[in-house]
Design an enzyme around this catalytic site. Structure first.
Site, PDB file in Angstrom:
ATOM      1  N   HIS A  61     -37.950 -59.341 -35.748  1.00 22.81           N
ATOM      2  CA  HIS A  61     -37.352 -60.615 -36.152  1.00 22.81           C
ATOM      3  C   HIS A  61     -37.596 -60.862 -37.633  1.00 22.81           C
ATOM      4  CE1 HIS A  61     -41.516 -61.675 -35.388  1.00 22.81           C
ATOM      5  NE2 HIS A  61     -41.343 -62.929 -35.772  1.00 22.81           N
ATOM      6  N   HIS A  63     -39.115 -62.991 -39.549  1.00 25.68           N
ATOM      7  CA  HIS A  63     -40.232 -63.723 -40.150  1.00 25.68           C
ATOM      8  C   HIS A  63     -40.933 -62.718 -41.067  1.00 25.68           C
ATOM      9  CE1 HIS A  63     -40.605 -67.173 -36.989  1.00 25.68           C
ATOM     10  NE2 HIS A  63     -39.677 -67.403 -37.895  1.00 25.68           N
ATOM     11  N   ASP A  65     -43.756 -61.719 -42.090  1.00 31.90           N
ATOM     12  CA  ASP A  65     -44.850 -60.805 -41.749  1.00 31.90           C
ATOM     13  C   ASP A  65     -44.387 -59.607 -40.915  1.00 31.90           C
ATOM     14  OD1 ASP A  65     -44.491 -62.995 -39.888  1.00 31.90           O
ATOM     15  OD2 ASP A  65     -46.299 -62.358 -38.836  1.00 31.90           O
ATOM     16  N   HIS A  66     -43.095 -59.591 -40.584  1.00 33.30           N
ATOM     17  CA  HIS A  66     -42.555 -58.476 -39.803  1.00 33.30           C
ATOM     18  C   HIS A  66     -41.542 -57.630 -40.572  1.00 33.30           C
ATOM     19  CE1 HIS A  66     -44.341 -59.674 -35.877  1.00 33.30           C
ATOM     20  NE2 HIS A  66     -44.462 -60.810 -36.550  1.00 33.30           N
ATOM     21  N   HIS A 143     -38.873 -66.101 -28.902  1.00 31.65           N
ATOM     22  CA  HIS A 143     -39.615 -66.655 -30.031  1.00 31.65           C
ATOM     23  C   HIS A 143     -38.769 -67.773 -30.659  1.00 31.65           C
ATOM     24  CE1 HIS A 143     -42.811 -66.626 -32.875  1.00 31.65           C
ATOM     25  NE2 HIS A 143     -42.173 -66.049 -33.861  1.00 31.65           N
ATOM     26  N   ASP A 214     -42.748 -60.898 -31.729  1.00 30.37           N
ATOM     27  CA  ASP A 214     -43.521 -62.074 -31.346  1.00 30.37           C
ATOM     28  C   ASP A 214     -42.780 -62.770 -30.208  1.00 30.37           C
ATOM     29  OD1 ASP A 214     -44.993 -61.414 -33.589  1.00 30.37           O
ATOM     30  OD2 ASP A 214     -44.479 -63.190 -34.718  1.00 30.37           O
ATOM     31  N   HIS A 272     -51.379 -58.802 -33.160  1.00 30.29           N
ATOM     32  CA  HIS A 272     -50.826 -60.002 -33.795  1.00 30.29           C
ATOM     33  C   HIS A 272     -51.798 -61.173 -33.670  1.00 30.29           C
ATOM     34  CE1 HIS A 272     -47.847 -63.176 -34.857  1.00 30.29           C
ATOM     35  NE2 HIS A 272     -47.298 -62.218 -35.552  1.00 30.29           N
TER      36      HIS A 272
END
Lengths: 317, 317
Positions: A61, A63, A65-66, A143, A214, A272
């Site tokens: 996804h 976000h 941090d990914h 998510h 996530d 995570h």
């Protein structure tokens, strides 16, 4: 056989202890990368992995941090003069983001052959990658934005051929050996039909790995994890912060374990982790109450998953 | 006084030894960040610097190793609920790139107040940031894409007031003291005019730092470095690879030193080292042949630059 190498087990805020989300699956000579948080290319260096071996990248996804490590990784491949076709799979919006990166990425468009696939958020099931050796499928998970979970499935391979026994049965030709391994009966010089099961051992069941982050505990994650040899499932919070998990649409360690148990997964790696847990032992403890074979994913550690190879001895007369 | 803290001294390809370009100037309680390569926010952690203290960010050019850490850093500030206005300065194209980042950055647009300034590539000189305490100016330097060099100039402060001597001259009022420090003459009870130079010491000359990367040796770099207390100048190559420096529009260590010498800089830090030099001693050696006070920039080390404070003793009668 595959090896799974977690590169980052942290969550959204940076920490000294952990890196942003990224996990590599090594299969034959190829690498498959799941998520690519900022700094992933440095973790490749520390893991001793060459990024030019990457066959495909799967983003869960959008976000940061990914996926904020993606521009840097692609730039580095460009600088290295990498010319192999690279598949990049992710949610809608990924193509537009990559297209917007100035200068270096423009160079990459000419030299680096990126095959970008955006996942339809409405599709229950997507074949994200397919080769003679493996298949990666994707399912939506739950998510705050469009998020895809993935399953890496090594394809089954024919069992071992007992050549000595085949010779005893009068089969000497390599074409016949290949046919038998492919499940086709052959006939020997005496006109006797030899069935594959007489000389070929049980099928090698391919290794499987599910990457589910996530997400809240959900149906998509459960299906991806079904009888998987290894499941990486997010476990951002302990039970104490269950409310926070609901608010932010994440899972607790216990919820991750419940998915692993219901899916009859063999081994669960949780990751995570929220930065508030310097020590992951409480998360592992809570998960093990539900699913015993749980470990905290360790960055740079290699988790080997053997395909199931049955001995062919039992075929001997 | 300012402190300069290099966070990354590597060049385009990732290496285990060095990080991507980023350098912090600490002044009073504020931080000023020059370049923000991938991983810069992790270097903040390792340097023990809180990113919420950043007042402004200055990007030299849009090659990934100088700005791919920006999305992650801005996302982290958003997650931390940072609400202070943040100035981000860079070349044309930076705004469009930041606007294109999905999801998390959309959230940031509402909570993080980014004042984005794109530098006109035609302008010889740009005031990129100005406050009562410091000014950051920019000049174009010579690379393969639009690139800006920067100079951080701490503003001069009035000299020390010799209060004891002022009292002897019949000045007792704080309003008069302030006026004298601001360079305004005052009159005592006897009607005698007191000139500032009688009681105020020499001006404190503000510290200056020039940040010049990536570039060939050029006029812009020379002007930015003029009599600077500290110059960070790229030195990607040794003399042996001078041709490569020309091709890629970078500098050799010797060229960086020549700029430092011509500009009458006090101290030269070289950086942006090609990954081929595991050991920087040859680069330093070559530079020192031209400019003795040269060092290889060390990541996370603090380079303190004091403003010049003259003793006011000589004012005593």
């Amino acid at each position: 056989m595959i090896e799974v190498i977690p590169l980052g087990t942290g969550s959204a805020l940076p920490s000294k202890e952990r890196h942003y989300s990224a996990t590599v699956v090594e299969h034959n000579k190829s690498l498959f990368l799941f998520d690519c948080g900022e700094g992933t290319q440095f973790q490749f260096l520390h893991a001793g992995l060459r990024p030019t071996r990457i066959e495909a990248i799967f983003i869960t996804h959008l976000h940061g941090d990914h996926y904020f490590g993606l521009p840097g990784l692609l730039s580095t491949l460009t600088l290295l003069g990498h010319e192999k076709r690279l598949t990049v799979v992710g949610p809608q919006g990924l193509q537009a983001f990559l297209d917007s990166i100035p200068s270096r990425m423009k160079a990459h468009e000419t030299s680096l052959d990126v095959n970008l696939i955006e996942i339809d958020p409405e599709a229950e099931y997507t074949v994200a990658y397919d080769s003679p050796n493996c298949q990666i499928t994707s399912r939506p998970i739950s998510h705050s934005v469009q998020t895809a979970g993935y399953r890496f499935q090594e394809k089954d391979r024919p069992g071992n051929l007992n050549v000595a026994y085949a010779k005893k049965l009068g089969i000497y030709d390599y074409t016949d050996y290949r046919a038998l391994k492919e499940g086709i009966a052959v006939t020997n010089a005496q006109g006797i039909r030899i069935e594959p099961k007489e000389v070929v051992g049980p099928t090698h069941r391919g290794a499987s790995f599910a990457y589910v982050t996530d997400t809240m505990p959900c149906e998509g994650g459960l299906k991806l994890a079904e009888q998987a040899d290894l499941l990486y499932h997010e476990a951002t919070f302990t039970e104490e912060h269950q409310q926070r998990a609901v608010q932010t649409r994440h899972s607790t360690a216990k919820e991750a374990a419940t998915i692993a148990k219901e899916a009859q997964t063999k081994h669960l790696l949780i990751g995570h982790f929220s930065g508030r847990y310097k020590d992951t032992s409480i998360l592992v403890e809570e998960a093990r109450q539900v699913f015993k074979n749980t470990d905290a994913a360790e960055e740079l550690k290699r988790y080997a998953i053997m395909d199931t190879v049955a001995p062919s001895e039992h075929l001997k007369p």
